[in-house]
Scaffold this motif. Structure first.
Motif, PDB file in Angstrom:
ATOM      1  N   LEU A 146       0.813  -1.219   0.000  1.00  0.00           N
ATOM      2  CA  LEU A 146       0.000   0.000   0.000  1.00  0.00           C
ATOM      3  C   LEU A 146       0.848   1.273   0.000  1.00  0.00           C
ATOM      4  O   LEU A 146       0.381   2.334  -0.393  1.00  0.00           O
ATOM      5  CB  LEU A 146      -0.945   0.000   1.204  1.00  0.00           C
ATOM      6  N   VAL A 147       2.102   1.149   0.434  1.00  0.00           N
ATOM      7  CA  VAL A 147       2.978   2.325   0.408  1.00  0.00           C
ATOM      8  C   VAL A 147       3.255   2.674  -1.058  1.00  0.00           C
ATOM      9  O   VAL A 147       3.701   1.826  -1.824  1.00  0.00           O
ATOM     10  CB  VAL A 147       4.304   2.040   1.152  1.00  0.00           C
ATOM     11  N   GLY A 148       2.937   3.915  -1.423  1.00  0.00           N
ATOM     12  CA  GLY A 148       3.121   4.328  -2.815  1.00  0.00           C
ATOM     13  C   GLY A 148       1.811   4.373  -3.583  1.00  0.00           C
ATOM     14  O   GLY A 148       1.756   4.887  -4.697  1.00  0.00           O
ATOM     15  N   GLN A 149       0.734   3.853  -2.981  1.00  0.00           N
ATOM     16  CA  GLN A 149      -0.580   3.882  -3.640  1.00  0.00           C
ATOM     17  C   GLN A 149      -1.327   5.125  -3.166  1.00  0.00           C
ATOM     18  O   GLN A 149      -0.894   5.811  -2.238  1.00  0.00           O
ATOM     19  CB  GLN A 149      -1.371   2.619  -3.314  1.00  0.00           C
ATOM     20  N   GLU A 208       3.356   5.689   4.621  1.00  0.00           N
ATOM     21  CA  GLU A 208       3.610   4.923   5.844  1.00  0.00           C
ATOM     22  C   GLU A 208       2.389   4.084   6.195  1.00  0.00           C
ATOM     23  O   GLU A 208       1.269   4.579   6.178  1.00  0.00           O
ATOM     24  CB  GLU A 208       3.928   5.886   6.996  1.00  0.00           C
ATOM     25  N   ALA A 209       2.608   2.797   6.489  1.00  0.00           N
ATOM     26  CA  ALA A 209       1.500   1.906   6.841  1.00  0.00           C
ATOM     27  C   ALA A 209       1.996   0.797   7.761  1.00  0.00           C
ATOM     28  O   ALA A 209       3.171   0.430   7.731  1.00  0.00           O
ATOM     29  CB  ALA A 209       0.905   1.303   5.567  1.00  0.00           C
ATOM     30  N   GLU A 210       1.088   0.278   8.574  1.00  0.00           N
ATOM     31  CA  GLU A 210       1.447  -0.796   9.508  1.00  0.00           C
ATOM     32  C   GLU A 210       0.482  -1.967   9.384  1.00  0.00           C
ATOM     33  O   GLU A 210      -0.709  -1.782   9.179  1.00  0.00           O
ATOM     34  CB  GLU A 210       1.401  -0.293  10.953  1.00  0.00           C
ATOM     35  N   ILE A 217      11.556   1.628   0.208  1.00  0.00           N
ATOM     36  CA  ILE A 217      10.746   1.369   1.398  1.00  0.00           C
ATOM     37  C   ILE A 217      11.578   0.756   2.511  1.00  0.00           C
ATOM     38  O   ILE A 217      12.349  -0.179   2.284  1.00  0.00           O
ATOM     39  CB  ILE A 217       9.567   0.440   1.057  1.00  0.00           C
ATOM     40  N   GLU A 218      11.401   1.310   3.718  1.00  0.00           N
ATOM     41  CA  GLU A 218      12.103   0.818   4.893  1.00  0.00           C
ATOM     42  C   GLU A 218      11.088   0.207   5.836  1.00  0.00           C
ATOM     43  O   GLU A 218       9.894   0.472   5.730  1.00  0.00           O
ATOM     44  CB  GLU A 218      12.752   2.003   5.616  1.00  0.00           C
ATOM     45  N   LYS A 219      11.561  -0.579   6.807  1.00  0.00           N
ATOM     46  CA  LYS A 219      10.619  -1.118   7.784  1.00  0.00           C
ATOM     47  C   LYS A 219      11.159  -0.920   9.191  1.00  0.00           C
ATOM     48  O   LYS A 219      12.360  -0.708   9.386  1.00  0.00           O
ATOM     49  CB  LYS A 219      10.341  -2.584   7.515  1.00  0.00           C
ATOM     50  N   PRO A 248       8.824  -6.136  12.740  1.00  0.00           N
ATOM     51  CA  PRO A 248       9.026  -4.999  11.818  1.00  0.00           C
ATOM     52  C   PRO A 248       7.881  -4.884  10.820  1.00  0.00           C
ATOM     53  O   PRO A 248       8.062  -5.105   9.629  1.00  0.00           O
ATOM     54  CB  PRO A 248      10.356  -5.348  11.150  1.00  0.00           C
ATOM     55  N   TRP A 249       6.722  -4.514  11.308  1.00  0.00           N
ATOM     56  CA  TRP A 249       5.529  -4.469  10.466  1.00  0.00           C
ATOM     57  C   TRP A 249       5.088  -3.056  10.127  1.00  0.00           C
ATOM     58  O   TRP A 249       3.960  -2.819   9.741  1.00  0.00           O
ATOM     59  CB  TRP A 249       4.397  -5.262  11.120  1.00  0.00           C
ATOM     60  N   ARG A 250       5.992  -2.114  10.281  1.00  0.00           N
ATOM     61  CA  ARG A 250       5.719  -0.733   9.874  1.00  0.00           C
ATOM     62  C   ARG A 250       6.566  -0.494   8.626  1.00  0.00           C
ATOM     63  O   ARG A 250       7.774  -0.765   8.630  1.00  0.00           O
ATOM     64  CB  ARG A 250       6.143   0.225  10.982  1.00  0.00           C
ATOM     65  N   PHE A 251       5.925  -0.014   7.570  1.00  0.00           N
ATOM     66  CA  PHE A 251       6.633   0.229   6.310  1.00  0.00           C
ATOM     67  C   PHE A 251       6.499   1.692   5.928  1.00  0.00           C
ATOM     68  O   PHE A 251       5.422   2.264   6.038  1.00  0.00           O
ATOM     69  CB  PHE A 251       6.060  -0.658   5.204  1.00  0.00           C
TER      70      PHE A 251
END
Length: 188
Positions: A5-8, A25-27, A148-150, A166-169
């Motif tokens: 979803l990051v980038g959408q 940013e999404a988790e 993208i980082e996490k 590490p579920w935050r992107f």
DNA sequence: TGAATGATTTACT
DNA sequence: GTAAATCATTCAA
């Protein structure tokens, strides 16, 4: 899904005007085993009901007596998984966002946090359970993210070992990514 | 029926 | 860095 979803794009074609943001940013929240998820342990109540329904719908909830948070339900009915959208980069409707937020349109504080983006986009109770394919609030394919980082998720220290997953992107270096509580980040 | 608390933000010291 | 704002939801009694 959180990473995808990051980038959408998040779009709200509201009566008051159009707002579009690129998710930066999404988790991931993976109930029922994930202790940080509201659906942990299979807890199915009026509040969490949307998470147990079909994917592609909104799970919207209220916290701290003043903030709304927006999630996308992402798994089959009965599998209460959701992705929390924590920050977006304004693409359209910056002025409207600024009006709703009551701050200057040039500030990153417009949408750099889960509560802030909901206020900027006018997302609240009425969007609970909304079908993101057929309502005025929806997702659209975006340009993606450069890199993208996490990291561990924010504000869920009570979740024990799950808090370390590490579920935050988030997009590396993007100004709209929410700030982390300093105490958690290694400073030097 | 009542008490506790939170997937936060903001203002102030 | 610390604290206040503020209330729906949840759980225990």
């Amino acid at each position: 899904m959180a990473r995808a979803l990051v980038g959408q794009l998040l779009v709200h074609d509201a009566p008051g005007g159009l707002t579009v943001g690129r998710i930066v940013e999404a988790e991931a929240y993976r109930g029922p085993e994930d202790r940080a998820a509201h659906s942990y342990g299979g807890r199915r109540t009026a509040r969490t009901e949307a998470m147990f329904g079909p994917p592609g719908r909104a799970y919207v909830f209220f916290v701290y007596g003043m903030h709304w948070h927006f999630n996308v339900v992402v798994d089959a009915p009965g599998r209460p998984h959701a992705v929390l959208v924590r920050a977006v980069e304004p693409v359209r409707g910056r002025e409207l966002m600024a009006t709703r937020r009551g701050i200057d349109p040039d500030r990153v504080e417009l949408t750099n946090g889960p509560g802030k983006l909901c206020e900027a986009f006018g997302i609240a109770r009425e969007h609970y359970g909304a079908d993101l394919c057929t309502s005025s609030l929806f997702l659209a394919a975006g340009p993606g993210a450069t890199k993208i980082e996490k990291s561990p998720r924010i504000g869920i220290d009570y979740a024990g070992a799950w808090a370390e997953r590490p579920w935050r992107f988030f997009e590396t270096g993007n100004r709209y990514v929410s700030k982390r509580p300093r105490a958690k980040v290694g400073r030097r």
